[in-house]
Design an enzyme around this catalytic site. Structure first.
Site, PDB file in Angstrom:
ATOM      1  N   THR A 187      27.133  54.298  63.803  1.00 44.81           N
ATOM      2  CA  THR A 187      27.982  53.666  62.753  1.00 44.81           C
ATOM      3  C   THR A 187      29.684  54.141  62.562  1.00 44.81           C
ATOM      4  O   THR A 187      30.252  53.916  61.358  1.00 44.81           O
ATOM      5  CB  THR A 187      26.901  53.519  61.068  1.00 44.81           C
ATOM      6  OG1 THR A 187      26.566  55.128  61.291  1.00 44.81           O
ATOM      7  CG2 THR A 187      25.132  53.035  61.526  1.00 44.81           C
ATOM      8  N   LYS A 188      29.327  55.618  63.366  1.00 44.08           N
ATOM      9  CA  LYS A 188      30.340  56.184  63.467  1.00 44.08           C
ATOM     10  C   LYS A 188      31.796  55.317  63.888  1.00 44.08           C
ATOM     11  O   LYS A 188      31.769  54.652  64.598  1.00 44.08           O
ATOM     12  CB  LYS A 188      30.052  57.608  63.400  1.00 44.08           C
ATOM     13  CG  LYS A 188      29.008  58.500  63.300  1.00 44.08           C
ATOM     14  CD  LYS A 188      29.976  58.409  61.789  1.00 44.08           C
ATOM     15  CE  LYS A 188      28.651  59.460  61.113  1.00 44.08           C
ATOM     16  NZ  LYS A 188      27.602  60.139  61.278  1.00 44.08           N
ATOM     17  N   ASN A 189      33.099  55.893  62.583  1.00 40.50           N
ATOM     18  CA  ASN A 189      34.295  55.619  62.852  1.00 40.50           C
ATOM     19  C   ASN A 189      34.515  55.172  64.629  1.00 40.50           C
ATOM     20  O   ASN A 189      35.259  54.153  65.012  1.00 40.50           O
ATOM     21  CB  ASN A 189      35.317  55.833  62.889  1.00 40.50           C
ATOM     22  CG  ASN A 189      35.489  56.502  61.196  1.00 40.50           C
ATOM     23  OD1 ASN A 189      34.498  55.588  60.289  1.00 40.50           O
ATOM     24  ND2 ASN A 189      36.111  57.472  60.719  1.00 40.50           N
TER      25      ASN A 189
END
Ligand SMILES: *Cc1c(COP(=O)(O)O)cnc(C)c1O
Length: 411
Positions: A187-189
């Site tokens: 889910t991270k950038n």
């Protein structure tokens, strides 16, 4: 709501270039730590503007390695914000040290530096370090964090899991403190499925973290099966198994190339959310930053003005789900979780700001592959629910205490 129309809280932004890079890695015959990890580390260090980057298999691993390299151990304490994911405080406990939780600033939701100073002064153990978390991608007030650290002679390790790319006074997050850990979780950038990077300008720390990330084996152990490697190695410490794979690194390099364009899209979505929500009396929009600040926009966290709602946050999230929109909560403050309550005796009232804010938090979908239609749908649905549930709940403010009691019972 059919699966087709469901807008999940997050969808990773992966294209043909990522798929081709992974396939090329598979065809190369070298799938674990190797040349692609080294190239990813160089690319990452150059992008952040830091001397060393060490690829690891999670941000959690990176934080653990950084604290280990500082020599933190039993009898030591480390300041950690209570508004974070458990990983930030868990790594302190891996080393037998104590996480000292700190309340948050009511505007930024980042660590409250004044509260950190008070807890530092009143701590029975030797406080060695502080782990500021750049919540949602908004940088902490690093001038004040560094001021406190200098004054008390403690080290700073950044939890930069949300902070790619975050800027503060002309520098990127990842260059502050002794070391900084980034996450490439799904889910991270940017994502590699699972993965992370730890950055530092300190060569001795970089060497220690590299060595400890691969079993405590002497330098460049990964080369022992390659043409330029040697069979001989020495184990100099009981290390960990924290290395990243080349499969993940191949994905990471493409994602890092796209980091700025994905950021621009998230920033535009965040600006649109704020434009649509800021006039709404029952909502509080997140802090957007100020001069000298680049917000990474990992999360868009709305706050409910609970005295204007006839339902609570949990019911709102259920209704969003029924309307086909995934939402989440960042974070359930650590001091409300059973482990931190039982082990360290924390009570809800020890962290008045975080405890009061917790029942207000709702994170909306924010990812670069969202379409304009999806953004509109989120705005329309949230505003429709605001109208549908306008009213007043009498006992709204005691809710977080009830929720934390429920958490303890569920454990
Ligand atoms: C996601 C996250 C982590 C952990 O990242 P992993 O790569 O999953 O280990 C740590 N801190 C914060 C604030 C996070 O959101």
């Amino acid at each position: 709501m059919s699966e087709l129309n469901y807008l999940p809280f997050h969808r990773p932004d992966l294209g043909e270039a990522e798929i081709e890079a992974v396939v090329a890695c598979l065809r190369s015959g070298w799938i674990t730590t190797g040349p692609r990890c080294r190239a990813f580390e160089e690319q990452f260090a150059e992008y952040i503007g830091v001397k060393h980057a060490v690829a690891v298999n999670s941000c959690t691993a990176g934080l653990h390695l950084a604290l280990e390299a500082l020599g933190i151990g039993p009898g030591d304490a480390v300041l950690v914000p209570t508004v974070t994911f458990t990983a930030t405080a868990e790594v302190v406990q891996y080393l037998g040290a104590r996480p000292v939780l700190v309340d948050c600033d009511p505007v930024t939701l980042n660590i409250d530096v004044d509260d950190a100073r008070k807890r530092l002064e009143n701590c029975g153990e030797r406080v060695r370090a502080m782990i500021p978390v750049h919540f949602a991608g908004l940088p902490c007030a690093m001038n004040r964090v560094e001021g406190l650290a200098d004054r008390f002679g403690i080290d700073v390790i950044e939890d930069a899991a949300h902070a790619l790319p975050t800027g503060y006074n002309g520098r990127k997050v990842g260059t502050f403190g002794k070391a900084s850990a980034f996450s490439f979780y799904a889910t991270k950038n940017i994502t590699t499925g699972e993965g992370g990077m730890v950055t530092t300008n300190d060569s001795a720390m970089a060497d220690r973290m590299k060595c400890m990330s691969l079993h405590g084996i002497s330098r460049d152990a990964w080369k022992r099966y390659s043409a330029s490697g040697s069979w001989y190695y020495e184990v100099i410490e009981a290390g960990f198994k924290y290395n990243l794979t080349d499969i993940a690194a191949s994905l990471g390099m493409v994602q890092l190339d796209r980091c700025e364009s994905m950021w621009a899209r998230r920033a535009a979505i965040a600006a649109e959310y704020t434009r649509r929500f800021e006039g709404e009396a029952s909502l509080r929009t997140p802090c957007m930053g100020g001069p000298g600040v680049q917000h990474a926009w990992h999360l868009y966290t709305l706050r409910l003005r609970l005295d204007q709602w006839s339902i609570d946050r949990a019911q709102l999230i259920e209704e969003l789900k029924a309307e086909g929109i995934g939402a989440s909560v960042h974070f359930i403050p650590l001091h409300l979780h059973p482990h931190y309550r039982k082990k360290f005796g924390y009570r809800p009232e020890d962290f008045p700001v975080s405890t009061a804010i917790y029942p207000e938090l709702v994170s909306l979908p924010l990812f670069s592959s969202m379409t304009d239609e999806e953004v509109d749908r989120v705005c329309d649905t949230v505003l429709e629910l605001c109208r549908r549930h306008a009213g007043r709940r009498v006992y709204a403010m005691s809710k977080s205490l009830a929720e934390s009691e429920a958490l303890v019972e569920a454990a």
